[in-house]
Write a protein that holds these residues in place. Sequence first.
Motif, PDB file in Angstrom:
ATOM      1  N   ARG A 109      -0.942  -4.082  -3.105  1.00 40.50           N
ATOM      2  CA  ARG A 109      -2.081  -3.158  -3.286  1.00 40.50           C
ATOM      3  C   ARG A 109      -3.184  -3.616  -2.343  1.00 40.50           C
ATOM      4  N   GLN A 144      -8.216   2.278  -3.503  1.00 38.56           N
ATOM      5  CA  GLN A 144      -7.120   1.301  -3.496  1.00 38.56           C
ATOM      6  C   GLN A 144      -5.806   2.018  -3.181  1.00 38.56           C
ATOM      7  N   PRO A 191      -8.633  -0.264 -10.959  1.00 40.11           N
ATOM      8  CA  PRO A 191      -8.199  -0.959  -9.751  1.00 40.11           C
ATOM      9  C   PRO A 191      -8.976  -2.254  -9.544  1.00 40.11           C
ATOM     10  N   THR A 192      -8.264  -3.287  -9.166  1.00 40.98           N
ATOM     11  CA  THR A 192      -8.912  -4.551  -8.842  1.00 40.98           C
ATOM     12  C   THR A 192      -8.705  -4.793  -7.364  1.00 40.98           C
ATOM     13  N   ASN A 193      -9.644  -5.479  -6.770  1.00 39.27           N
ATOM     14  CA  ASN A 193      -9.620  -5.655  -5.326  1.00 39.27           C
ATOM     15  C   ASN A 193      -8.426  -6.488  -4.876  1.00 39.27           C
ATOM     16  N   ASN A 194      -7.529  -5.875  -4.104  1.00 34.82           N
ATOM     17  CA  ASN A 194      -6.394  -6.577  -3.507  1.00 34.82           C
ATOM     18  C   ASN A 194      -5.607  -7.387  -4.536  1.00 34.82           C
ATOM     19  N   PRO A 219      -2.219  -6.935  -6.089  1.00 38.98           N
ATOM     20  CA  PRO A 219      -0.981  -6.185  -6.257  1.00 38.98           C
ATOM     21  C   PRO A 219      -0.081  -6.749  -7.327  1.00 38.98           C
TER      22      PRO A 219
END
Lengths: 300, 192
Positions: free
Chosen positions: B112, B72, A126-129, A131
């Motif tokens: 996300r 997340q 996962p990467t921060n924000n 999408p």
Amino acid sequence: MRERTAKPAVWAAVLMIIFLLAPCLRAQGTEATLSGKVTDSLGAAVANARVSAKSLATGQSAEAQTDLAGTYRLAKLPPGEYEVTVSAEGLATKIGNVTLAAGASLTFNAALSVLPSAPQAQPQAPTNNAPNAPPSNRAPSLEDLGFSPSETKSNPKEQVLLDKRTRMLKIHQRLGLITTIPMIAALVTSSDVGETNPSNTNRTAHMILGSATADLYFTSAYFRAPRVPGTKSRGPIRFHKAMAWIHGPGMILTPILGALAYSQKNKGGDIHGIAKAHGPVAIVTAGAFAAALLSVSLKF
Amino acid sequence: MNWEFVNAKRSPKQLASAFLLLLLTLPQYLAAADGQWILDQSTLTYHVSHPLRQTEGVSHAARGKGVCHDGQCDFLVAVPVKSFDSGDSNRDLHMLQVTKGAEFPMVTVRTRLPENDSKAATIYADLEIQFAGQTAHYKQAAFQLTSQGSETRITGTIPAALSDFKIEPPTLLTLPVKNEIPIHVEMTWHRQ
């Protein structure tokens, strides 16, 4: 004498109608459509595949993306030879050539094989924000939301009907607007044709304008939008359609009554009997027509 | 439950089987979502400007889900193009035609967000929107959050434009509508 003045006038009206209709009708039937389905080697639909058609003559490209059912559609393509490229992530690109004739609808299906070195889906860190990275295999899919297949499935046939509806509606609207010109002119010239000794010129001009109005009106009515199954009329269009029940019969009656009045005047007498209703019927018809026009043009 | 199995004295073979079963099933539980968000209610409103009139189309038919892992959350919101109602069926059918709504019946929005963003008053989300067969990205779209119990209400405006989705602006009396079609969003989510 009267016959000699009437014939050129009728021809002039016919020529005017042809002149007015020509630009509206010319645009139809020259553009082609390319559609098809993209599947993988197992026959499963491939969504979000990119399909591009490049004209070999001009070098111009048109692009589309497949929907959830794997179907795509490229409309309004000029006729000619095209190089069609179909690509999707993790699948081999397919290139083919097609020739599109004017007005034709061609189907080009593509089955894409899996690339031997295609990377397998890996859980993404996962990467921060972020999408915009391809969604991970944990991200919710459209199927998770519980929509029925009828809601999510592409319906190219309905799209074709909607495209046709819009084309017809544009002609309907333009002709409707054009119809107002001879209609207003006919109303203006009607002021003295009912008098005891009207001039032949005024009566002829009124007759020509009335004929042009009726011709344009019925041509416009022919191009009314087709019904789209499953839809109900709501809003101003209901009033627009309701007005047609007034101006439609009015447009049939007005020329008939006008012809009777014209005949009575030609015999040297006064307008009498049912022919006297020509003026009031014409005014009600024009009023209903104007209301119908305004109801879909301006917000009340 | 098999009481005989529970109460019986377990043999080493049975214990080994149970341990093996635990090993096989545990990763699935560990891989399961940390939590998820469900969209309860929504009002999406597009706004179209024309020199002669202003038009709005409203839909309450959106469905959405957010799946959280490792801090997340991946969100997906989808709404049928057909569900937007402007109060004029003629206009809605025209909208459906210009946006290729029969061919591409769904609008989807993906984003996300960090899980702890749900406690902030304002979030800035990068959105990926699929509409009319095209995909557009909107960076740092601002949304206001208000929480009440387990519910979180989100409001904001997506600065969408017709050109983002290669949609030719429709015309009324030969005048085209403005390219900008801001979409106002009001959603209520709850966490499971």
